[in-house]
Design an enzyme around this catalytic site. Sequence first.
Site, mmCIF file in Angstrom:
data_model
loop_
_atom_site.group_PDB
_atom_site.id
_atom_site.type_symbol
_atom_site.label_atom_id
_atom_site.label_comp_id
_atom_site.label_asym_id
_atom_site.label_seq_id
_atom_site.Cartn_x
_atom_site.Cartn_y
_atom_site.Cartn_z
ATOM 1 N N GLU A 177 0.132 5.528 0.859
ATOM 2 C CA GLU A 177 -0.886 6.147 0.029
ATOM 3 C C GLU A 177 -2.064 6.529 0.933
ATOM 4 O O GLU A 177 -2.814 7.450 0.652
ATOM 5 C CB GLU A 177 -1.355 5.122 -1.013
ATOM 6 C CG GLU A 177 -2.192 5.703 -2.108
ATOM 7 C CD GLU A 177 -3.467 4.933 -2.346
ATOM 8 O OE1 GLU A 177 -4.352 5.508 -2.955
ATOM 9 O OE2 GLU A 177 -3.572 3.786 -1.899
ATOM 10 N N SER A 212 -4.599 -0.374 -1.339
ATOM 11 C CA SER A 212 -3.137 -0.206 -1.396
ATOM 12 C C SER A 212 -2.691 0.678 -0.237
ATOM 13 O O SER A 212 -3.159 1.802 -0.114
ATOM 14 C CB SER A 212 -2.727 0.494 -2.685
ATOM 15 O OG SER A 212 -3.157 -0.228 -3.803
ATOM 16 N N ARG A 231 -2.342 9.471 -8.159
ATOM 17 C CA ARG A 231 -2.814 9.502 -6.766
ATOM 18 C C ARG A 231 -2.619 10.869 -6.120
ATOM 19 O O ARG A 231 -2.274 10.982 -4.947
ATOM 20 C CB ARG A 231 -2.102 8.435 -5.928
ATOM 21 C CG ARG A 231 -2.413 7.003 -6.300
ATOM 22 C CD ARG A 231 -3.884 6.675 -6.061
ATOM 23 N NE ARG A 231 -4.135 5.259 -6.066
ATOM 24 C CZ ARG A 231 -4.394 4.549 -7.159
ATOM 25 N NH1 ARG A 231 -4.424 5.121 -8.332
ATOM 26 N NH2 ARG A 231 -4.627 3.253 -7.061
HETATM 27 N N1 EPU Z 1 2.821 -7.866 -7.628
HETATM 28 C C1 EPU Z 1 3.528 -8.888 -7.060
HETATM 29 N N2 EPU Z 1 3.152 -9.271 -5.793
HETATM 30 C C2 EPU Z 1 2.130 -8.703 -5.114
HETATM 31 C C3 EPU Z 1 1.427 -7.655 -5.715
HETATM 32 C C4 EPU Z 1 1.792 -7.241 -6.976
HETATM 33 O O1 EPU Z 1 4.458 -9.435 -7.630
HETATM 34 O O2 EPU Z 1 1.862 -9.134 -3.997
HETATM 35 C C5 EPU Z 1 3.169 -7.471 -9.005
HETATM 36 C C6 EPU Z 1 2.072 -7.900 -9.987
HETATM 37 O O3 EPU Z 1 2.259 -9.197 -10.444
HETATM 38 C C7 EPU Z 1 2.212 -6.879 -11.091
HETATM 39 C C8 EPU Z 1 2.670 -5.622 -10.333
HETATM 40 O O4 EPU Z 1 3.211 -6.049 -9.091
HETATM 41 O O5 EPU Z 1 3.243 -7.262 -11.964
HETATM 42 C C9 EPU Z 1 1.533 -4.647 -10.102
HETATM 43 O O6 EPU Z 1 0.506 -5.286 -9.337
HETATM 44 P P1 EPU Z 1 -1.053 -5.038 -9.620
HETATM 45 O O7 EPU Z 1 -1.316 -5.129 -11.060
HETATM 46 O O8 EPU Z 1 -1.817 -5.916 -8.706
HETATM 47 O O9 EPU Z 1 -1.292 -3.527 -9.232
HETATM 48 P P2 EPU Z 1 -0.627 -2.616 -8.120
HETATM 49 O O10 EPU Z 1 0.353 -1.711 -8.755
HETATM 50 O O11 EPU Z 1 -0.174 -3.447 -6.999
HETATM 51 C C10 EPU Z 1 -2.392 -0.710 -8.504
HETATM 52 C C11 EPU Z 1 -3.260 0.195 -7.643
HETATM 53 C C12 EPU Z 1 -4.490 -0.573 -7.169
HETATM 54 C C13 EPU Z 1 -5.267 -1.053 -8.387
HETATM 55 C C14 EPU Z 1 -4.329 -1.955 -9.231
HETATM 56 C C15 EPU Z 1 -4.983 -2.421 -10.508
HETATM 57 C C16 EPU Z 1 -1.701 1.755 -6.598
HETATM 58 C C17 EPU Z 1 -1.054 2.182 -5.319
HETATM 59 N N3 EPU Z 1 -2.491 0.669 -6.499
HETATM 60 O O12 EPU Z 1 -1.919 -1.759 -7.659
HETATM 61 O O13 EPU Z 1 -5.312 0.339 -6.461
HETATM 62 O O14 EPU Z 1 -6.422 -1.791 -8.007
HETATM 63 O O15 EPU Z 1 -3.147 -1.195 -9.594
HETATM 64 O O16 EPU Z 1 -5.041 -1.375 -11.407
HETATM 65 O O17 EPU Z 1 -1.514 2.388 -7.617
HETATM 66 C C18 EPU Z 1 -5.784 1.167 -4.296
HETATM 67 O O18 EPU Z 1 -5.286 2.243 -4.653
HETATM 68 O O19 EPU Z 1 -6.277 1.032 -3.141
HETATM 69 C C19 EPU Z 1 -5.767 0.040 -5.200
HETATM 70 C C20 EPU Z 1 -6.149 -1.164 -4.804
#
Ligand code: EPU
Length: 337
Positions: free
Chosen positions: A333, A236, A164
């Site tokens: 972010e 995010s 990012r």
């Molecule tokens: N999780 C939870 N509770 C929640 C959300 C997430 O327990 O409410 C856990 C999930 O179960 C998983 C981990 O946290 O084990 C990561 O969650 P997820 O796979 O949904 O991805 P993220 O890290 O929350 C990132 C990006 C997203 C992108 C997703 C999928 C960042 C800041 N965000 O989210 O990007 O869509 O991975 O690759 O890196 C964005 O930047 O606007 C965005 C949506």
Amino acid sequence: MITTYTDHPLRERNSFHVEEQAARIIEFDAAADLDAIFAVGSEPKEWMVIGGGNNILFTRRFDGTLIHPVGKKITVKCEDDNTLLVEAEAGVDWDEFVRWTVERGAWGAENLSLIPGTVGAAPVQNIGAYGAEAKDIISVVHYYDTLLREHRSLTKAECRFAYRDSIFKGELRGRAIITSVEFCLGKSAKPLLHYGSLQADVEARGGVTLKNIREVVCLTRQSKLPDTNVLGNAGSFFKNPIVPCAVAEELQAKYENMPIYPTSDDAHRKLAAGWLIDQSGLKGYRTGNVGVHDRQALVLVNHGGATGGEVMALARYVQAQVKEKFGIEIEPEVNIL
Ligand code: EPU
């Protein structure tokens, strides 16, 4: 062509849909228009680039000039059996671009389907999802340097892409206006399916094809992330924090099911901010017009009529709760203005 608006409402120009105004908005479609916009003597004093307004939170009236690239041309620069080199102007809608690549049978952008925003915004924060990042396919970024009053280009390596992050958030912040981006895409299958249940979901859809991957990614995003037209949000709100290994290990000893991801260096690990917020009991939390999304805790939402200040107050509360429970600082972010 250059179009100027004064004292213009921003509600439809930011995906949080907060009600603020900008003193001036200048739209341009050709890179050469910037020579006129930044001509000596008439250049805007305070200015900022706005694309789709998907990664910004306005907390006040913007008294300067918002520069909005609207050029939407996609041009094939070179194509052979192995590679497709394509240049897209900054105003192209990101997902339109991804759809175009998939229809053309070019690999590399499909995991980035449905990310809101424009092509010009993609390199700035090196957008990423489902194991892919924009940097994996970007070859050159063309921009206008407002300090030198020159059109310049940077190669992928010169863009200093990281999680990012890029030179456009650092050294070139407030100086560069991205006008177009060149992408290098593959013509043979190169599926990236290691993230979550992507592999199984794509197979269940009939097999590993570009179209199936795009459809699965779109469905996954739609199931977790709120539609900005229905519920104002900026994806995010926080970055996933990168911490020293020792900190990650100490936390994992305490919270066995805490997700931990590798980083590009061995000394650090990435934690899931969404998990930390969720485990702080805030998923679905609501106060006044704002809240934490009930399906993805990393997303803050405007339930209707919220000001940027209300969203910020919630963001600070979320940061404080996560800090108190886990001792971890999470950083926005989204750009705050
Ligand atoms: N999780 C939870 N509770 C929640 C959300 C997430 O327990 O409410 C856990 C999930 O179960 C998983 C981990 O946290 O084990 C990561 O969650 P997820 O796979 O949904 O991805 P993220 O890290 O929350 C990132 C990006 C997203 C992108 C997703 C999928 C960042 C800041 N965000 O989210 O990007 O869509 O991975 O690759 O890196 C964005 O930047 O606007 C965005 C949506």
